[in-house]
Design a protein around this motif. Structure first.
Motif, PDB file in Angstrom:
ATOM      1  N   ASN A  12       0.838  -1.208   0.000  1.00 19.47           N
ATOM      2  CA  ASN A  12       0.000   0.000   0.000  1.00 19.47           C
ATOM      3  C   ASN A  12       0.874   1.259   0.000  1.00 19.47           C
ATOM      4  O   ASN A  12       1.206   1.828   1.040  1.00 19.47           O
ATOM      5  N   THR A  58      -0.489   4.480   1.898  1.00 21.40           N
ATOM      6  CA  THR A  58      -0.323   4.491   3.356  1.00 21.40           C
ATOM      7  C   THR A  58       1.122   4.760   3.745  1.00 21.40           C
ATOM      8  O   THR A  58       1.405   5.513   4.695  1.00 21.40           O
ATOM      9  N   SER A  94       0.807  -0.325   9.253  1.00 21.65           N
ATOM     10  CA  SER A  94       0.115   0.884   8.813  1.00 21.65           C
ATOM     11  C   SER A  94       0.841   2.160   9.224  1.00 21.65           C
ATOM     12  O   SER A  94       0.583   3.226   8.661  1.00 21.65           O
TER      13      SER A  94
END
Length: 307
Positions: A93, A96, A248
């Motif tokens: 990702n 992110t 994350s």
């Protein structure tokens, strides 16, 4: 009475007087045409040598089948694709990672500029006891490697403060940069003291003098500190890797390293995916330098005072 003897003008030689040519030593020496051509060739070769790795990185990130030879720098158009960006985005990702890197870098830049400006102003303009010793300590800090302080910093921030998996825990070790303090100090020393004295006579406090007088005149220092500070935390790997465990919250540099060490082997084109991530990581730095390169000029600070 004394008689005055008239002055006799010197005989003219009939030739007009030669005017001495004033040589301006400050103007750059004019290059001949051959020298200018040679200079252009050397600069072009140097630019190509420095830009070729970036070009090869972008080209490699767009290849469907990896080609690590020299011929890979000029790929077949049929081999061009954006699937490498899609594949690596599915694994780590990229959005992110960019947001985490932006928060981490932005916090470090904000703290570095604010504290560096205040410390540089205090070390250059204000008069107080121990100023020389503090400046010597600021110089001494630069010779201490960050790796030597990493273990005690981890114990202090992660265990004592409980700031693991926290953006504040990532930012704190880089909040004060001695290099930024030295840069601001040197620029503040170039400002004529008459400007500060005039502002104080008008009743301005030290923060008003810093904001209205000093800060507008040290804009090149501000941009220099911003760019130099941006590169460090943006590419920082070891400290965010130690302080964060949640994927994350990890910056993009840490996510790419985890991708290389864990899941790159299972990808159809790991070489292209890694280069795609490297392009995404390097793109903000390149854009920032292109946007602010015109500010890397020295201002005529002395023009603020009339002779």
């Amino acid at each position: 009475m004394t008689a005055t003897t008239p002055r006799v003008a010197p005989a003219s030689s009939g030739r007009p007087a030669r005017k001495r040519r004033k040589v301006d030593m400050s103007s750059p020496r004019q290059l001949s045409r051959g020298q200018a051509v040679l200079q252009g060739i050397v600069l072009t070769i140097g630019a190509i040598a420095f830009l070729f790795p970036f070009y090869y990185m972008v080209v490699g990130s767009l290849q469907a089948a990896p080609d690590t030879t020299v011929a890979g720098a000029f790929p077949n158009p049929a081999n061009i694709t954006v699937n490498n960006y899609i594949n690596i985005n599915e694994r780590i990702n990229l959005g992110t990672g960019l947001i985490s890197s932006g928060i981490f870098t932005g916090g470090v830049i904000l703290c570095t500029v604010v504290f560096g400006m205040l410390a540089g102003y205090a070390l250059s303009i204000l008069q107080w006891r121990g100023r020389g010793t503090t400046f010597a300590l600021a110089l001494l800090v630069q010779v201490v490697p960050f790796q030597l302080l990493m273990v005690p910093l981890y114990v202090l921030i992660a265990r004592n403060y409980g700031l693991a998996d926290n953006y504040l825990g990532m930012i704190l070790p880089f909040a004060i940069n001695s290099t930024a303090v030295l840069i601001f100090r040197q620029y503040f020393l170039q400002i004529p003291k008459e400007l500060f004295d005039a502002a104080r006579i008008d009743g301005a406090g030290e923060f008003a003098v810093l904001r209205r007088i000093a800060l507008p005149l040290v804009r090149p220092a501000l941009v220099t500190v911003l760019l130099l500070t941006f590169i460090g935390p943006w590419n920082e790997f070891l400290w965010p890797f130690l302080i964060t465990k949640e994927a994350s919250m990890q910056p993009l540099a840490v996510s790419l390293a985890n991708y290389i060490s864990t899941v790159a082997a299972s990808s159809t084109n790991p070489y292209g995916a890694i280069l795609a991530g490297a392009v995404v990581l390097a793109a903000p730095v390149v854009v920032l330098f292109i946007a602010f390169q015109r500010y890397f000029t020295s201002t005529d600070i002395g023009s603020g005072v009339k002779g």
